[in-house]
Design an enzyme around this catalytic site. Structure first.
Site, PDB file in Angstrom:
ATOM      1  N   LEU A 120      10.039   3.385   3.209  1.00  0.00           N
ATOM      2  CA  LEU A 120       9.481   2.446   2.531  1.00  0.00           C
ATOM      3  C   LEU A 120       8.201   3.253   1.989  1.00  0.00           C
ATOM      4  CD1 LEU A 120       8.747  -0.459   1.659  1.00  0.00           C
ATOM      5  CD2 LEU A 120       7.512  -0.658   4.031  1.00  0.00           C
ATOM      6  N   ALA A 121       7.734   4.059   2.587  1.00  0.00           N
ATOM      7  CA  ALA A 121       6.487   4.891   2.370  1.00  0.00           C
ATOM      8  C   ALA A 121       6.253   6.312   3.124  1.00  0.00           C
ATOM      9  CB  ALA A 121       5.168   4.261   2.688  1.00  0.00           C
ATOM     10  N   ALA A 123       3.897   9.380   4.191  1.00  0.00           N
ATOM     11  CA  ALA A 123       2.281  10.031   4.191  1.00  0.00           C
ATOM     12  C   ALA A 123       2.370  11.274   4.812  1.00  0.00           C
ATOM     13  CB  ALA A 123       1.623   9.005   5.135  1.00  0.00           C
ATOM     14  N   SER A 124       1.146  11.783   5.118  1.00  0.00           N
ATOM     15  CA  SER A 124       0.858  13.202   5.701  1.00  0.00           C
ATOM     16  C   SER A 124       1.693  13.509   7.145  1.00  0.00           C
ATOM     17  CB  SER A 124      -0.573  13.385   6.017  1.00  0.00           C
ATOM     18  OG  SER A 124      -1.058  12.502   6.830  1.00  0.00           O
ATOM     19  N   GLN A 127       6.615   9.173   8.079  1.00  0.00           N
ATOM     20  CA  GLN A 127       7.385   8.195   7.138  1.00  0.00           C
ATOM     21  C   GLN A 127       7.866   6.907   7.760  1.00  0.00           C
ATOM     22  OE1 GLN A 127      10.024  10.860   4.950  1.00  0.00           O
ATOM     23  NE2 GLN A 127      11.598   9.799   5.772  1.00  0.00           N
ATOM     24  N   VAL A 128       8.083   5.812   6.892  1.00  0.00           N
ATOM     25  CA  VAL A 128       8.232   4.398   7.390  1.00  0.00           C
ATOM     26  C   VAL A 128       9.397   4.141   6.708  1.00  0.00           C
ATOM     27  CG1 VAL A 128       7.397   2.038   7.720  1.00  0.00           C
ATOM     28  CG2 VAL A 128       5.761   4.232   7.963  1.00  0.00           C
ATOM     29  N   LYS A 142       8.044   3.908  12.309  1.00  0.00           N
ATOM     30  CA  LYS A 142       7.547   5.051  11.566  1.00  0.00           C
ATOM     31  C   LYS A 142       7.707   6.279  12.524  1.00  0.00           C
ATOM     32  CE  LYS A 142       3.061   5.440  12.170  1.00  0.00           C
ATOM     33  NZ  LYS A 142       1.590   5.417  11.815  1.00  0.00           N
ATOM     34  N   ASP A 277      -9.622   3.506   9.656  1.00  0.00           N
ATOM     35  CA  ASP A 277      -9.130   4.105   8.214  1.00  0.00           C
ATOM     36  C   ASP A 277      -8.634   2.744   7.639  1.00  0.00           C
ATOM     37  OD1 ASP A 277      -8.345   5.996   6.868  1.00  0.00           O
ATOM     38  OD2 ASP A 277      -6.530   6.314   7.504  1.00  0.00           O
TER      39      ASP A 277
END
Length: 555
Positions: A120-121, A123-124, A127-128, A142, A277
């Site tokens: 789905l996404a 990142a650093s 991922q999800v 995640k 964040d």
């Protein structure tokens, strides 16, 4: 050495060339130029995002942090770096399957009714993927990137070496203490890599914000969460940056922004733990019209003492009281010997006045806090890292608030909620545990009071009561007093010689010098010589004291 070379190439390509040159020449580093060049010949910001991604998770995370720092970078750079928030290149599903099954100890097909192989996404650090539990519960999983921990450790070892060099050989390094900044960022990222800790954050913050009906915190599934995998509720919604103008008309933007800001004030000033964040990629508008806060890997903590100072600073800044802002910052901060308190006060006053003169849509509490933090270091005031993190958080929150409600006034919200915050803090302090502790202290004091009073009265009756005063730096004080006494005594003697000489001038004697009575002239010349010696001695001693005071390491 390869990593150092890659870091140097990145700095040379995007940073100021004088920064890289200084790493070899050890000259003083200035800070008046922007962090990134913006001249027409520079590489495009999109290329920077690609290069950071190529360097690995640590630098992607740095890019994410920079993507929310509107106080440091121009808008076109922020837009390019925003891609790193959730659109990083994903890692293969084979690695996802291997990590999930190793962490949960069961095959994915057994643990989940459905597990989407497409992320789905990304990142650093992970991922999800969307999934459905066996009981029909929709969740997201995640998964941490493979081998990310050793890579982060190696990267921060290289960054710490660079920061140590700058701290030792540059003025800006000594002012801003880059080594401490790198260490704090390293510790923060290492905490983010522990997904069990994030699961605990989701539970705690969700409980603390349960009273806010427009705020949603997705809850984890503890049995399906480990250090490298976390399973939590799936939030039906969209990123706030993806909301269309028509969709904004269907929700009360002001109510959402106001409740979100109140929730953050409560987290910071009452609960002592807050989501640190809240960039646009971590804030969703749900399908039922609420605001969801995602990714609680990075949280900030505030102690009761820090909360008191932060409340003073926020109130004083919202009301434009620069002197109170400067005083509160000095109270909570570490200061260098001989720091410029007057210059710092003037700089804070200028920043607060500039903020008061800005239009509502341009004013930013977070930006001003970060500018004050950077200015403080120039005057020898080292603000706690908690204050800097709060400034970054409020800067991100300001951006979210403007998206939800362009006319939302953060200053008015602070003043409006002050009394409520104070009531909640008093209620928190008046819990059963604190009351019991206070009662035990009072009981102990009262039970020992008669004995202590009897001892004091016995000493008074027997004339044995003594008081001892311990002066700080007593030898130094006594030496100074002795010098003063000696100078006064010498001055009195010299004055007596001059007066005696003037009186003896009227007495005629057979022995003369320069046509005047000899004894009178001798007394006069002795007084003149003594006076000149005293003046010279005072001048020399004062110069020595001044040099000792200015010598590094001497208090």
């Amino acid at each position: 050495m390869k990593r150092y070379k890659e870091i140097a190439q990145l700095l040379w390509k995007y940073g100021r060339s004088d920064l890289v040159k200084q790493m070899a020449s050890e000259e003083e580093l200035g800070i008046d130029e922007p962090l990134l060049k913006t001249s027409p010949g520079d590489p495009p910001p999109e290329e920077l995002a690609d290069d950071l991604e190529a360097l690995g998770p640590t630098f992607v995370k740095l890019g994410q942090v920079l993507s929310s720092r509107a106080d440091l970078l121009p808008p076109r750079c922020l837009k390019a770096l925003a891609r790193l928030q959730d659109k990083v290149k994903p890692f293969p599903y084979a690695d996802v399957e291997r990590i999930v099954e190793a962490e949960l100890g069961v095959r994915i097909s057994k643990a989940f009714e459905y597990f989407n192989p497409e992320p789905l996404a990304a990142a650093s650090l992970g991922q999800v993927h969307t999934a459905i539990m066996r009981d029909g519960r929709e969740v997201v999983v995640k998964v941490q990137r493979p081998d990310v921990v050793p890579q982060v450790v190696d990267d921060f070892a290289a960054l710490a070496t660079v920061a140590s060099f700058l701290d030792r050989y540059t003025k800006v390094g000594r002012q801003h203490r880059f080594g401490e900044i790198v260490e704090e960022l390293r510790a923060s990222i290492m905490r983010e890599l522990d997904y069990q800790r994030e699961a605990q954050h989701l539970i705690l913050v969700g409980k603390n914000l349960a009273e806010f009906d427009l705020i949603q915190i997705p809850q984890p599934v503890p049995d399906f969460s480990t250090r490298r995998v976390i399973t939590m509720d799936f939030v039906q919604g969209r990123k706030i940056t993806k909301i269309s103008p028509l969709a904004r008309l269907e929700v009360s933007g002001f109510a959402l922004a106001d409740q979100l800001f109140r929730a953050y004030l409560k987290q910071v000033l009452v609960d002592g733990i807050y989501h640190a964040d809240p960039h646009a990629g971590n804030v969703f508008l749900t399908d039922d019209g609420r605001v969801a806060l995602l990714d609680l890997g990075m949280v900030g903590h505030t102690t009761p003492a820090m909360q008191n100072n932060l409340l003073k600073v926020l109130l004083a800044m919202s009301e434009g009281k620069s002197e109170e802002v400067a005083d509160s910052l000095c109270d909570m901060s570490e200061t260098d010997l001989g720091f410029d308190v007057v210059g710092f006060g003037k700089r804070v006053a200028a920043l607060v006045v500039d903020r008061q003169g800005q239009h509502l849509r341009e004013s930013s509490m977070g930006r001003t806090l970060l500018e004050v933090t950077r200015s403080a270091a120039e005057f020898g005031v080292h603000v706690p890292s908690e204050f800097t993190m709060l400034g970054k958080t409020l800067l991100q929150l300001d951006e979210v608030g403007r998206i939800l409600s362009p006319d939302f006034d953060a200053d008015a919200a602070i003043r409006r909620n002050t009394s409520e915050l104070m009531t909640k803090r008093l209620t928190r302090d008046a819990n059963k545990g604190n009351i019991a502790t206070t009662l035990l202290d009072v009981k102990e004091f009262l039970s020992g009071l008669p004995v202590r009073l009897n001892r004091i009265m016995d000493l008074v009756a027997g004339k044995d009561l003594e008081m001892k005063v311990r002066a700080v730096d007593a030898p130094v004080i006594m030496e100074g007093l002795l010098k003063i006494a000696n100078r006064i005594a010498s001055g009195v003697i010299l004055a007596a010689l001059i007066i005696g000489a003037s009186l003896m001038m009227r007495i005629e004697t057979t022995w003369t010098l320069f046509g005047y009575p000899g004894l009178a002239i001798v007394c006069f010349l002795t007084a003149v010589a003594g006076g000149l010696y005293m003046v010279a001695n005072i001048f020399i001693q004062d110069r020595r004291s001044e040099r000792r005071a200015n010598r590094p390491g001497v208090a």
